[in-house]
Write an enzyme that holds these catalytic residues in place. Structure first.
Site, mmCIF file in Angstrom:
data_model
loop_
_atom_site.group_PDB
_atom_site.id
_atom_site.type_symbol
_atom_site.label_atom_id
_atom_site.label_comp_id
_atom_site.label_asym_id
_atom_site.label_seq_id
_atom_site.Cartn_x
_atom_site.Cartn_y
_atom_site.Cartn_z
ATOM 1 N N THR A 181 19.191 40.704 15.162
ATOM 2 C CA THR A 181 18.413 40.636 13.924
ATOM 3 C C THR A 181 17.622 39.331 13.907
ATOM 4 O O THR A 181 18.070 38.335 14.472
ATOM 5 C CB THR A 181 19.412 40.681 12.745
ATOM 6 O OG1 THR A 181 19.924 42.002 12.672
ATOM 7 C CG2 THR A 181 18.796 40.297 11.435
ATOM 8 N N ARG A 209 22.437 54.642 7.287
ATOM 9 C CA ARG A 209 23.236 53.426 7.037
ATOM 10 C C ARG A 209 22.305 52.261 6.690
ATOM 11 O O ARG A 209 21.299 52.037 7.346
ATOM 12 C CB ARG A 209 24.043 53.090 8.292
ATOM 13 C CG ARG A 209 24.872 51.804 8.203
ATOM 14 C CD ARG A 209 24.142 50.617 8.792
ATOM 15 N NE ARG A 209 25.032 49.487 9.057
ATOM 16 C CZ ARG A 209 24.627 48.285 9.436
ATOM 17 N NH1 ARG A 209 23.344 48.034 9.589
ATOM 18 N NH2 ARG A 209 25.486 47.326 9.671
ATOM 19 N N GLY A 211 22.466 48.107 6.136
ATOM 20 C CA GLY A 211 23.341 46.962 6.381
ATOM 21 C C GLY A 211 23.098 45.828 5.408
ATOM 22 O O GLY A 211 22.613 46.025 4.285
ATOM 23 N N ASP A 212 23.447 44.641 5.842
ATOM 24 C CA ASP A 212 23.329 43.460 4.988
ATOM 25 C C ASP A 212 21.902 42.933 4.885
ATOM 26 O O ASP A 212 21.540 42.301 3.886
ATOM 27 C CB ASP A 212 24.233 42.332 5.522
ATOM 28 C CG ASP A 212 23.845 41.943 6.944
ATOM 29 O OD1 ASP A 212 23.696 42.848 7.794
ATOM 30 O OD2 ASP A 212 23.678 40.731 7.205
ATOM 31 N N THR A 232 23.048 36.821 10.159
ATOM 32 C CA THR A 232 23.072 37.834 11.204
ATOM 33 C C THR A 232 24.524 38.057 11.601
ATOM 34 O O THR A 232 25.324 37.132 11.541
ATOM 35 C CB THR A 232 22.212 37.417 12.418
ATOM 36 O OG1 THR A 232 22.487 38.313 13.507
ATOM 37 C CG2 THR A 232 22.490 35.995 12.866
ATOM 38 N N GLY A 233 24.840 39.270 12.004
ATOM 39 C CA GLY A 233 26.219 39.585 12.361
ATOM 40 C C GLY A 233 26.566 40.979 11.884
ATOM 41 O O GLY A 233 25.669 41.765 11.561
ATOM 42 N N GLY A 235 27.042 43.739 9.692
ATOM 43 C CA GLY A 235 26.578 43.929 8.322
ATOM 44 C C GLY A 235 27.679 44.314 7.354
ATOM 45 O O GLY A 235 27.717 43.835 6.216
HETATM 46 N N1 ASP Z 1 23.354 42.281 10.361
HETATM 47 C C1 ASP Z 1 22.759 43.343 11.123
HETATM 48 C C2 ASP Z 1 23.318 44.668 10.669
HETATM 49 O O1 ASP Z 1 24.524 44.801 10.568
HETATM 50 C C3 ASP Z 1 22.963 43.183 12.606
HETATM 51 C C4 ASP Z 1 22.541 41.854 13.177
HETATM 52 O O2 ASP Z 1 22.681 40.821 12.540
HETATM 53 O O3 ASP Z 1 22.022 41.838 14.292
HETATM 54 O O4 ASP Z 1 22.556 45.555 10.472
#
Ligand code: ASP
Length: 321
Positions: A181, A209, A211-212, A232-233, A235
């Site tokens: 991300t 879906r 995410g965050d 990032t991480g 979600g």
């Molecule tokens: N946070 C993002 C998600 O879960 C993934 C990412 O940070 O790369 O969609």
């Protein structure tokens, strides 16, 4: 307030694992993004202008899981999402479930500037993009994303065979998943902060879906009383702890952005343990102090301020065990 602050920008390209063949182009792209955002600030642009331009350049690069490089969902389709927040006014905009918008972050800005809403998704969001004449990108997946998809799906089939086991698989083979991300945080000459985040989402996610990244407080937050954060991480973990707001709250309570980022990564590990919970943050405050921390193997990121001739980029920041 007069133009009294020294502009600062930090950007990231995700809390993933960066093998050497992929890390060089990624480092180049985060440097370019920091430079583009910094030039916007130097030209008198706002922090919002800077984070949107920086994130749009990373979306276009194809080197990250966002925009042109977006990961594919389990149906082998792209569903992108993005957000932006203005710390001066607490206005925010986000969009999700996008298949053909070239720069999701620009649509997030349209939602913020031109509508009464904060989050618009799917076909209606794409209609809004068309109404505001945003550029489209054909929903054809990138070669890299298709290759990654095949590898991810094969590994899933061989290893476990069931989607609920995805977390275990990611633990065993983090290198084939793309937590790439992108995001940016900036402080402008007026002392205002902003943040933006954009993603293709978690690889092999279910269709629909979200995410965050497009959720205010989770993947993004900005408030002139504290600072700005892009997360990032994983979600599903980030949402449960409202992590970007958690970082900003710590800054408001007197922590430096670095301390706030590290403490929030540690909080994630403590509170949501036993599952795949890799996380990374970039943050800054209204004094222009920058912080970055992660629990993933890498965090690809860069920053630029008046003390440097060119953006400084790295594949790691403070690693929190
Ligand atoms: N946070 C993002 C998600 O879960 C993934 C990412 O940070 O790369 O969609």
């Amino acid at each position: 307030m007069g133009k009294t602050c020294k502009p600062v920008i930090a950007v990231h390209g995700g809390a993933g694992t960066w093998p050497p063949e992929h890390s060089q182009p990624a480092l180049k792209s985060v440097k370019a993004a920091a430079q583009i955002g910094y030039e916007a600030l130097q030209a008198g642009g706002t922090a919002v202008d800077a984070v949107v331009e920086a994130v749009a350049s990373m979306e276009d690069s194809g080197n990250f899981n966002a925009g042109a490089g977006s990961a594919l969902n389990v149906e082998k389709r792209v569903e992108m999402e993005a957000s932006v927040m203005d710390g001066a006014t607490l206005r925010a905009g986000a969009a999700a479930l996008l298949s053909d918008v070239r720069n999701p972050v620009r649509l997030a800005r349209v939602v913020m500037d031109e509508t009464d809403h904060v989050l618009v998704v799917g076909k209606s969001a794409e209609q809004l993009a068309r109404a505001f004449k945003l550029e489209r990108r054909s929903p054809t997946e990138s070669v890299r994303a298709v290759n990654q998809y095949e590898a991810q799906l094969n590994a899933l089939r061989q290893g476990k065979g069931e989607l609920p086991k995805l977390a275990e698989l990611v633990k065993a083979h983090p290198e084939i998943f793309q937590l790439e991300t992108v995001g940016a945080v900036a402080l402008d000459a007026d002392g205002n902060v902003a943040a933006a985040t954009s993603t293709g989402g978690f690889p092999l996610k279910l269709a629909g879906r979200i995410g965050d990244s497009p959720l205010i407080g989770c993947g993004v937050y900005a408030d002139d009383r504290s600072g700005a954060c892009s997360a990032t991480g994983v979600g599903e973990v980030a949402i449960r702890l409202v992590v970007a707001k958690a970082v900003c709250d710590r800054i408001e309570n007197g922590r430096t952005p670095q301390e706030a980022a590290e403490e929030t990564v540690a909080l994630v590990k403590r509170r949501v343990s036993g599952v795949y919970n890799d996380m990374g943050f970039i943050a800054l405050d209204t004094q222009g102090r920058v912080g970055a921390a992660h629990s993933s193997p890498n965090l690809c990121w860069a920053f630029m301020d008046e003390g440097h001739k060119a953006p400084v980029a790295s594949l790691t920041a403070k690693f929190v065990k």
